[in-house]
Design a protein around this motif. Structure first.
Motif, PDB file in Angstrom:
ATOM      1  N   ARG A 142      19.152  37.098  18.318  1.00 23.91           N
ATOM      2  CA  ARG A 142      18.052  37.226  17.521  1.00 23.91           C
ATOM      3  C   ARG A 142      17.785  35.561  16.808  1.00 23.91           C
ATOM      4  NH1 ARG A 142      18.143  38.373  12.387  1.00 23.91           N
ATOM      5  NH2 ARG A 142      20.083  39.235  12.127  1.00 23.91           N
ATOM      6  N   LYS A 143      16.520  35.462  16.289  1.00 23.05           N
ATOM      7  CA  LYS A 143      16.048  34.579  15.385  1.00 23.05           C
ATOM      8  C   LYS A 143      16.729  34.581  14.206  1.00 23.05           C
ATOM      9  CE  LYS A 143      11.951  32.269  16.921  1.00 23.05           C
ATOM     10  NZ  LYS A 143      10.618  32.924  17.424  1.00 23.05           N
ATOM     11  N   GLN A 208      23.720  45.912  17.254  1.00 21.58           N
ATOM     12  CA  GLN A 208      23.980  46.259  15.898  1.00 21.58           C
ATOM     13  C   GLN A 208      22.667  46.430  15.438  1.00 21.58           C
ATOM     14  OE1 GLN A 208      25.512  42.080  14.020  1.00 21.58           O
ATOM     15  NE2 GLN A 208      25.034  43.590  12.560  1.00 21.58           N
ATOM     16  N   THR A 209      22.527  47.032  14.348  1.00 21.67           N
ATOM     17  CA  THR A 209      21.227  47.280  13.807  1.00 21.67           C
ATOM     18  C   THR A 209      20.516  45.932  13.173  1.00 21.67           C
ATOM     19  OG1 THR A 209      21.919  49.424  12.675  1.00 21.67           O
ATOM     20  CG2 THR A 209      20.195  48.214  11.583  1.00 21.67           C
ATOM     21  N   GLY A 210      19.319  45.873  13.470  1.00 19.74           N
ATOM     22  CA  GLY A 210      18.660  44.604  13.219  1.00 19.74           C
ATOM     23  C   GLY A 210      18.951  43.491  14.210  1.00 19.74           C
ATOM     24  N   SER A 211      19.462  43.712  15.125  1.00 11.69           N
ATOM     25  CA  SER A 211      19.647  42.429  16.319  1.00 11.69           C
ATOM     26  C   SER A 211      18.597  42.228  16.968  1.00 11.69           C
ATOM     27  CB  SER A 211      21.256  42.720  16.975  1.00 11.69           C
ATOM     28  OG  SER A 211      20.950  44.164  17.818  1.00 11.69           O
ATOM     29  N   GLY A 212      17.604  43.355  17.097  1.00 13.62           N
ATOM     30  CA  GLY A 212      16.286  42.898  17.967  1.00 13.62           C
ATOM     31  C   GLY A 212      16.337  43.774  19.148  1.00 13.62           C
ATOM     32  N   THR A 214      14.745  46.882  19.305  1.00 16.01           N
ATOM     33  CA  THR A 214      13.485  47.406  19.521  1.00 16.01           C
ATOM     34  C   THR A 214      12.386  46.350  19.536  1.00 16.01           C
ATOM     35  OG1 THR A 214      14.074  49.117  17.936  1.00 16.01           O
ATOM     36  CG2 THR A 214      11.773  48.710  18.141  1.00 16.01           C
ATOM     37  N   SER A 307      15.215  54.755  12.317  1.00 15.22           N
ATOM     38  CA  SER A 307      15.234  54.551  14.142  1.00 15.22           C
ATOM     39  C   SER A 307      16.611  54.131  14.424  1.00 15.22           C
ATOM     40  CB  SER A 307      14.511  53.354  14.198  1.00 15.22           C
ATOM     41  OG  SER A 307      14.725  52.196  13.763  1.00 15.22           O
ATOM     42  N   SER A 308      17.438  53.271  13.596  1.00 15.82           N
ATOM     43  CA  SER A 308      18.786  52.945  14.093  1.00 15.82           C
ATOM     44  C   SER A 308      19.824  53.806  14.171  1.00 15.82           C
ATOM     45  CB  SER A 308      19.229  51.846  13.285  1.00 15.82           C
ATOM     46  OG  SER A 308      19.340  52.589  11.912  1.00 15.82           O
ATOM     47  N   GLY A 340      21.969  51.715  16.640  1.00 20.31           N
ATOM     48  CA  GLY A 340      22.783  50.574  16.253  1.00 20.31           C
ATOM     49  C   GLY A 340      24.416  50.841  16.599  1.00 20.31           C
TER      50      GLY A 340
END
Ligand code: ATP
Length: 428
Positions: A142-143, A208-212, A214, A307-308, A340
């Motif tokens: 991810r960025k 993991q959650t937020g890693s991109g 979706t 969502s995670s 996640g």
């Protein structure tokens, strides 16, 4: 040479002669003779002038005649040249007619050759996929603007730098933070395309959650991911089959140990948690996705879940029909946006969250076991391990990359194609 007959000009001289008057005086006779002579001279002079005028007219006519003669020569040449060109064009026309006739006669044979060549390419292509392994594991970073714990050494290697130690991981492809959605789609295209050839294809995103996850699977309207809209559009544009049909779309959300009943397009579901929608056009699929997403948001808000916390599974049945060979092939494209994968301690989960996290970890562990045990012979699988490059996420990133590496060691059995002779579509 062409000389037109010259005009004949006839000039007659008429000089009046006065006879001497009988019995007239000699002097009178002399003067009348003089008058006659003068009159004759005048007439002669007039006739000379007339002659000169006529001579000029003759000259002009001569000149005009020679001009016309030259023009006739020139036009004769032009006509000859045009006749020659016409003959050549006529010959060309005949030759082209012959060629078209022979091409038309050979068309079925050429179509056959083309079909054989296409099948050959597909076979080689699918063989290549088999040789490469039916499971492809891609790593996507991810960025992030925070300090990074990741180094991408080449297209297939990523290194985690943590507390001075360096751990290398190999994948089929490593996408750096600067990789675009297009780059990622290009990497999955070979796997996705095999779905049109009658293979079952599964694309998963793990991390993991937020890693991109979706973002990679669905993306946004401006930057679509490996999601339905993009897949559908691109499958269609890449299809070498005469016709491509999207038969059904199933959406399934799995929360804790139960699957969630999401109603799509207002239809009730026959199997709990499974929505079965007949898809006739690409617009239908997008509608299904939009409705599904909307219903999911409503349901998740009501149930206070994120969502995670759930796995999202979208499955698309595709049928391709080859008009030349008469074969039809059916494939299933399954897209999974997994929950996640973070550890419970990290999320400091408690109460219901703890139950969810435990269920998620259990299901992801089961997923790993499924991959290891799977000797399924009808699937091409593509798995994204999504990681955060943030130094604070290094432990999660290591764990995710380790999971991806383990999955990569698994080689599925030879994938088989679901191909059948064409049948009458109207009877379906
Ligand atoms: N490669 C990327 N480029 C730009 N933005 C990204 C990228 N990857 C993720 N993001 C952004 O980071 C945020 C989190 O991504 P995303 O929701 O896809 O994570 P996730 O792994 O699906 O999280 P969760 O498990 O919570 O659903 C989103 O705002 C997303 O747009």
């Amino acid at each position: 040479c062409y000389f037109p007959p010259l005009p004949v000009i006839e000039i007659r001289f008429c000089v009046p002669v006065c006879p001497p008057r009988p019995g007239g005086p000699e002097g009178d006779h002399g003067s009348s003779q003089t008058v006659a002579l003068l009159e004759r001279d005048r007439v002669i002079e007039a006739l000379k002038q007339k002659l000169q005028t006529k001579e000029k007219e003759v000259d002009n006519l001569f000149q005009r005649n020679s001009h016309l003669v030259r023009e006739v020569w020139y036009l004769t040449d032009v006509v000859q040249h045009l006749n020659q060109k016409l003959a050549e064009l006529e010959a060309d026309k005949q030759e082209l007619r012959e060629k078209i006739r022979s091409l038309l006669n050979r068309r079925p044979a050429l179509a056959q050759v083309e079909q054989e060549a296409t099948s050959e390419v597909e076979n080689v292509y699918n063989k290549l996929l088999e040789l490469q392994g039916n499971i492809r594991v891609f790593c996507r970073c991810r960025k992030s603007s925070a300090s990074s714990c990741l180094e991408k050494t080449d297209d297939q290697e990523v290194v985690v730098v943590q507390k001075g130690s360096r751990k290398k991981f190999q994948f089929d492809k490593v996408y750096s933070p600067s990789s675009t959605q297009e780059d990622v789609f290009a990497g999955t295209l070979p796997v996705i395309t095999s779905c049109v050839d009658g293979y079952n294809v599964c694309i998963l995103a793990y991390g993991q959650t937020g890693s991109g996850k979706t973002y990679t699977m669905m993306g946004s309207k401006e930057n679509p991911g490996v999601g339905m809209g993009t897949v559908v559009t691109r499958l269609k544009s890449n299809a070498h089959f005469g016709a491509l049909f999207f038969l059904r779309c199933h959406t399934l959300w799995i929360l804790r140990r139960a699957s969630l009943d999401i109603r799509v397009l207002g239809k009730s579901v026959s199997v709990p948690g499974l929505t079965r929608v007949e898809v006739r056009t690409e617009a239908d699929i997008l509608t299904v996705m939009e409705m599904g997403e909307k219903n999911w948001k409503i349901a998740s808000t009501k149930m206070n879940i994120q969502s995670s916390r759930s796995h999202l599974v979208v499955a698309l049945e595709v049928e391709g029909s080859d008009e030349v060979s008469g074969l039809t092939s059916r494939g299933m494209l399954t897209l999974c946006d997994l929950a996640g994968s973070e550890r419970i301690s990290k999320t400091e989960a408690e109460g219901q969250r703890l139950v969810e996290a435990a269920a998620i970890n259990k299901s992801l562990t089961a997923l790993g076991q499924v991959f290891s045990a799977l000797k399924c012979n009808a699937i091409h699988c593509c798995m994204f391990v999504n990681v955060s490059p943030d130094a604070k996420d290094a432990v999660e990133t290591l764990s995710t990359l380790q999971f991806g590496s383990t999955i990569r060691q698994v080689a599925l059995g030879k994938a088989t194609q679901n191909v059948a002779p064409a049948k009458n579509r109207n009877t379906k």
